[in-house]
Design a protein around this motif. Structure first.
Motif, PDB file in Angstrom:
ATOM      1  N   ARG A 229      24.356 -22.071  39.016  1.00  0.00           N
ATOM      2  CA  ARG A 229      23.480 -20.497  38.409  1.00  0.00           C
ATOM      3  C   ARG A 229      22.073 -20.459  38.828  1.00  0.00           C
ATOM      4  O   ARG A 229      21.109 -20.979  39.212  1.00  0.00           O
ATOM      5  CB  ARG A 229      23.249 -19.811  37.361  1.00  0.00           C
ATOM      6  CG  ARG A 229      22.702 -18.649  36.446  1.00  0.00           C
ATOM      7  CD  ARG A 229      22.465 -18.404  35.261  1.00  0.00           C
ATOM      8  NE  ARG A 229      22.325 -17.045  34.970  1.00  0.00           N
ATOM      9  CZ  ARG A 229      22.610 -17.243  33.265  1.00  0.00           C
ATOM     10  NH1 ARG A 229      23.134 -17.417  32.372  1.00  0.00           N
ATOM     11  NH2 ARG A 229      22.445 -15.967  33.362  1.00  0.00           N
ATOM     12  N   TRP A 230      21.929 -19.172  39.819  1.00  0.00           N
ATOM     13  CA  TRP A 230      20.060 -19.075  40.421  1.00  0.00           C
ATOM     14  C   TRP A 230      20.179 -19.547  41.841  1.00  0.00           C
ATOM     15  O   TRP A 230      19.396 -18.742  42.678  1.00  0.00           O
ATOM     16  CB  TRP A 230      19.009 -19.496  39.313  1.00  0.00           C
ATOM     17  CG  TRP A 230      19.060 -18.720  37.686  1.00  0.00           C
ATOM     18  CD1 TRP A 230      19.046 -17.323  37.862  1.00  0.00           C
ATOM     19  CD2 TRP A 230      19.069 -19.557  36.751  1.00  0.00           C
ATOM     20  NE1 TRP A 230      19.053 -17.171  36.348  1.00  0.00           N
ATOM     21  CE2 TRP A 230      19.631 -18.612  35.490  1.00  0.00           C
ATOM     22  CE3 TRP A 230      19.297 -20.908  36.708  1.00  0.00           C
ATOM     23  CZ2 TRP A 230      19.578 -18.884  34.390  1.00  0.00           C
ATOM     24  CZ3 TRP A 230      19.636 -21.092  35.628  1.00  0.00           C
ATOM     25  CH2 TRP A 230      19.129 -19.835  34.475  1.00  0.00           C
ATOM     26  N   GLY A 234      25.731 -21.243  44.356  1.00  0.00           N
ATOM     27  CA  GLY A 234      26.091 -20.694  43.034  1.00  0.00           C
ATOM     28  C   GLY A 234      26.231 -18.666  43.213  1.00  0.00           C
ATOM     29  O   GLY A 234      28.073 -18.603  43.182  1.00  0.00           O
ATOM     30  N   LEU A 235      25.836 -18.488  44.041  1.00  0.00           N
ATOM     31  CA  LEU A 235      26.086 -16.866  44.542  1.00  0.00           C
ATOM     32  C   LEU A 235      27.404 -16.665  45.564  1.00  0.00           C
ATOM     33  O   LEU A 235      27.761 -15.895  45.330  1.00  0.00           O
ATOM     34  CB  LEU A 235      24.745 -16.033  45.108  1.00  0.00           C
ATOM     35  CG  LEU A 235      23.910 -16.245  43.941  1.00  0.00           C
ATOM     36  CD1 LEU A 235      22.389 -15.427  45.011  1.00  0.00           C
ATOM     37  CD2 LEU A 235      24.265 -14.977  43.278  1.00  0.00           C
ATOM     38  N   ASN A 238      30.671 -17.535  43.718  1.00  0.00           N
ATOM     39  CA  ASN A 238      31.481 -16.781  42.774  1.00  0.00           C
ATOM     40  C   ASN A 238      31.501 -15.551  43.765  1.00  0.00           C
ATOM     41  O   ASN A 238      32.564 -14.906  43.628  1.00  0.00           O
ATOM     42  CB  ASN A 238      29.773 -16.017  42.358  1.00  0.00           C
ATOM     43  CG  ASN A 238      30.327 -14.806  41.445  1.00  0.00           C
ATOM     44  OD1 ASN A 238      30.988 -15.209  40.511  1.00  0.00           O
ATOM     45  ND2 ASN A 238      30.456 -13.630  41.592  1.00  0.00           N
ATOM     46  N   GLU A 248      35.252 -11.786  38.717  1.00  0.00           N
ATOM     47  CA  GLU A 248      33.678 -12.828  39.026  1.00  0.00           C
ATOM     48  C   GLU A 248      33.662 -14.015  37.986  1.00  0.00           C
ATOM     49  O   GLU A 248      34.898 -14.430  37.535  1.00  0.00           O
ATOM     50  CB  GLU A 248      32.830 -11.623  37.798  1.00  0.00           C
ATOM     51  CG  GLU A 248      32.199 -10.484  38.438  1.00  0.00           C
ATOM     52  CD  GLU A 248      31.829 -10.674  39.383  1.00  0.00           C
ATOM     53  OE1 GLU A 248      30.877 -11.850  40.391  1.00  0.00           O
ATOM     54  OE2 GLU A 248      31.443  -9.547  40.313  1.00  0.00           O
ATOM     55  N   LEU A 249      33.261 -14.786  38.298  1.00  0.00           N
ATOM     56  CA  LEU A 249      33.666 -16.359  37.709  1.00  0.00           C
ATOM     57  C   LEU A 249      33.518 -16.221  36.547  1.00  0.00           C
ATOM     58  O   LEU A 249      32.505 -15.187  36.079  1.00  0.00           O
ATOM     59  CB  LEU A 249      32.256 -17.372  38.300  1.00  0.00           C
ATOM     60  CG  LEU A 249      32.741 -17.836  39.826  1.00  0.00           C
ATOM     61  CD1 LEU A 249      30.771 -19.171  40.148  1.00  0.00           C
ATOM     62  CD2 LEU A 249      33.473 -19.336  39.331  1.00  0.00           C
ATOM     63  N   VAL A 251      31.929 -16.304  32.082  1.00  0.00           N
ATOM     64  CA  VAL A 251      30.673 -15.775  32.087  1.00  0.00           C
ATOM     65  C   VAL A 251      29.966 -17.929  31.432  1.00  0.00           C
ATOM     66  O   VAL A 251      28.579 -17.656  32.301  1.00  0.00           O
ATOM     67  CB  VAL A 251      30.547 -15.143  30.738  1.00  0.00           C
ATOM     68  CG1 VAL A 251      28.731 -15.784  30.831  1.00  0.00           C
ATOM     69  CG2 VAL A 251      30.643 -13.957  31.415  1.00  0.00           C
ATOM     70  N   THR A 254      28.804 -19.614  34.345  1.00  0.00           N
ATOM     71  CA  THR A 254      27.945 -19.247  34.972  1.00  0.00           C
ATOM     72  C   THR A 254      26.781 -20.732  34.172  1.00  0.00           C
ATOM     73  O   THR A 254      25.676 -20.799  35.048  1.00  0.00           O
ATOM     74  CB  THR A 254      27.945 -17.920  35.287  1.00  0.00           C
ATOM     75  OG1 THR A 254      28.722 -18.078  36.400  1.00  0.00           O
ATOM     76  CG2 THR A 254      26.279 -17.451  35.933  1.00  0.00           C
ATOM     77  N   LYS A 255      27.004 -19.661  32.316  1.00  0.00           N
ATOM     78  CA  LYS A 255      25.758 -19.896  32.241  1.00  0.00           C
ATOM     79  C   LYS A 255      26.256 -21.802  31.736  1.00  0.00           C
ATOM     80  O   LYS A 255      25.112 -22.314  31.661  1.00  0.00           O
ATOM     81  CB  LYS A 255      26.252 -19.831  30.126  1.00  0.00           C
ATOM     82  CG  LYS A 255      26.060 -18.400  30.283  1.00  0.00           C
ATOM     83  CD  LYS A 255      26.606 -17.453  29.022  1.00  0.00           C
ATOM     84  CE  LYS A 255      26.076 -16.550  28.312  1.00  0.00           C
ATOM     85  NZ  LYS A 255      26.601 -16.407  27.018  1.00  0.00           N
ATOM     86  N   THR A 257      26.335 -23.548  34.414  1.00  0.00           N
ATOM     87  CA  THR A 257      26.038 -23.968  35.692  1.00  0.00           C
ATOM     88  C   THR A 257      23.680 -24.059  35.800  1.00  0.00           C
ATOM     89  O   THR A 257      23.191 -24.567  35.720  1.00  0.00           O
ATOM     90  CB  THR A 257      26.248 -23.982  36.878  1.00  0.00           C
ATOM     91  OG1 THR A 257      26.381 -22.466  36.549  1.00  0.00           O
ATOM     92  CG2 THR A 257      28.045 -23.480  36.955  1.00  0.00           C
ATOM     93  N   GLY A 258      24.066 -23.087  34.834  1.00  0.00           N
ATOM     94  CA  GLY A 258      22.432 -22.629  34.534  1.00  0.00           C
ATOM     95  C   GLY A 258      22.024 -23.778  33.535  1.00  0.00           C
ATOM     96  O   GLY A 258      21.082 -24.454  34.446  1.00  0.00           O
TER      97      GLY A 258
END
Length: 278
Positions: A229-230, A234-235, A238, A248-249, A251, A254-255, A257-258
């Protein structure tokens, strides 16, 4: 005073290495009709100076937080970005990574041919290979961005797990507080921007600074490949997932990986602080 100037030089190198990264994002976006609100040197926070540059239809800024660089799109640009095909989005997201890797490859090739005291055949061959690799990356940039970067990101995650797992499994608390190093002093230690600045400030001769710039460019390119994420990776990940599945991936992924990115960053920073000051 000398140490302070060395640190400023190191920060300046890091900022300079981000210029081709963000410029590549901007050029790729503009070529696809995306409108840019502004771009500049520094973090996009706080007061800033605005400059109008002939031939550029958006302001260039210098911010108070003069570390790094950025590109900001308009709201209309964001909507246009979302409407682009996956392959075109991938090129925009991956442009910064490709620019950094090409800068590193071409920069090191030039360094070997121009700045080394003697030119040997092996240096010429390595330089030619690097020029060829950069040309291939540019020629197939759409495939590099759409497929190559996600695959490389997964490979790097596997490699990080491979080199860090022994340290964390041996003594988790020690590894967390020492940048991933093992209790017996072996293993690989993560390096944050603090540690990088400290290293650069020790070697400030012109040839060293050129090599540091090349290395930092490579680091930015490789680290942004990670599907976190970020990050650009990551973009892109996704984007590829959505192209394949139509969704979408998740949630939670994504959280996760963040959280993982923040955790690794904190471990690296604390490891550098421990090594430098404690």
């Amino acid at each position: 005073m000398e140490a302070f100037l060395s640190i400023l030089t190191a920060i300046g190198l890091i900022t300079l290495a981000l210029v081709p990264h963000e410029a590549a994002h901007a050029v790729a976006a503009i070529n696809r009709g995306i409108k840019i609100k502004e771009a500049g040197l520094g973090l996009p926070w706080g007061p800033r100076l605005y400059f109008n540059v002939p031939g550029i239809n958006f302001p260039i800024t210098i911010t108070a937080a003069l570390v790094g660089a950025y590109v900001d799109t308009t709201e209309e640009g964001e909507r246009m970005m979302k409407a682009l095909p996956a392959s075109e989005k991938a090129v925009i997201y991956g442009a910064g990574i490709i620019a950094n890797l090409m800068t590193a490859l071409l920069g090191y090739a030039v360094y070997q041919l121009v700045l080394l005291d003697t030119i040997e055949l092996k240096y010429v061959l390595v330089s030619l290979i690097m020029w060829f690799a950069a040309a291939l990356m540019w020629r197939f940039r759409k495939w590099v961005a759409l497929v190559g970067i996600p695959l490389a990101g997964l490979a790097i995650i596997g490699y990080l797990a491979y080199i860090l797992w022994p340290s964390f499994s041996q003594d988790f608390a020690y590894a967390v507080t020492h940048g991933g190093a093992s209790v017996d002093g072996g293993g690989t230690r993560l390096l944050s921007a603090i540690g990088l600045v400290a290293l650069i400030s020790k070697f400030t001769a012109i040839p060293h600074l050129i090599l540091w710039f090349i290395l930092i460019s490579a680091i930015f390119g490789i680290s942004n490949v990670l599907p976190f994420r970020w990050l650009d990776g990551g973009l892109i990940f996704n984007n590829l997932y959505k192209k394949i599945t139509g969704r979408e991936l998740p949630v939670n992924f994504t959280k996760f990986t963040g959280v993982l990115l923040i955790s690794l960053s904190v471990i690296a920073v604390w490891g550098d602080i421990s090594a430098l000051f404690l």
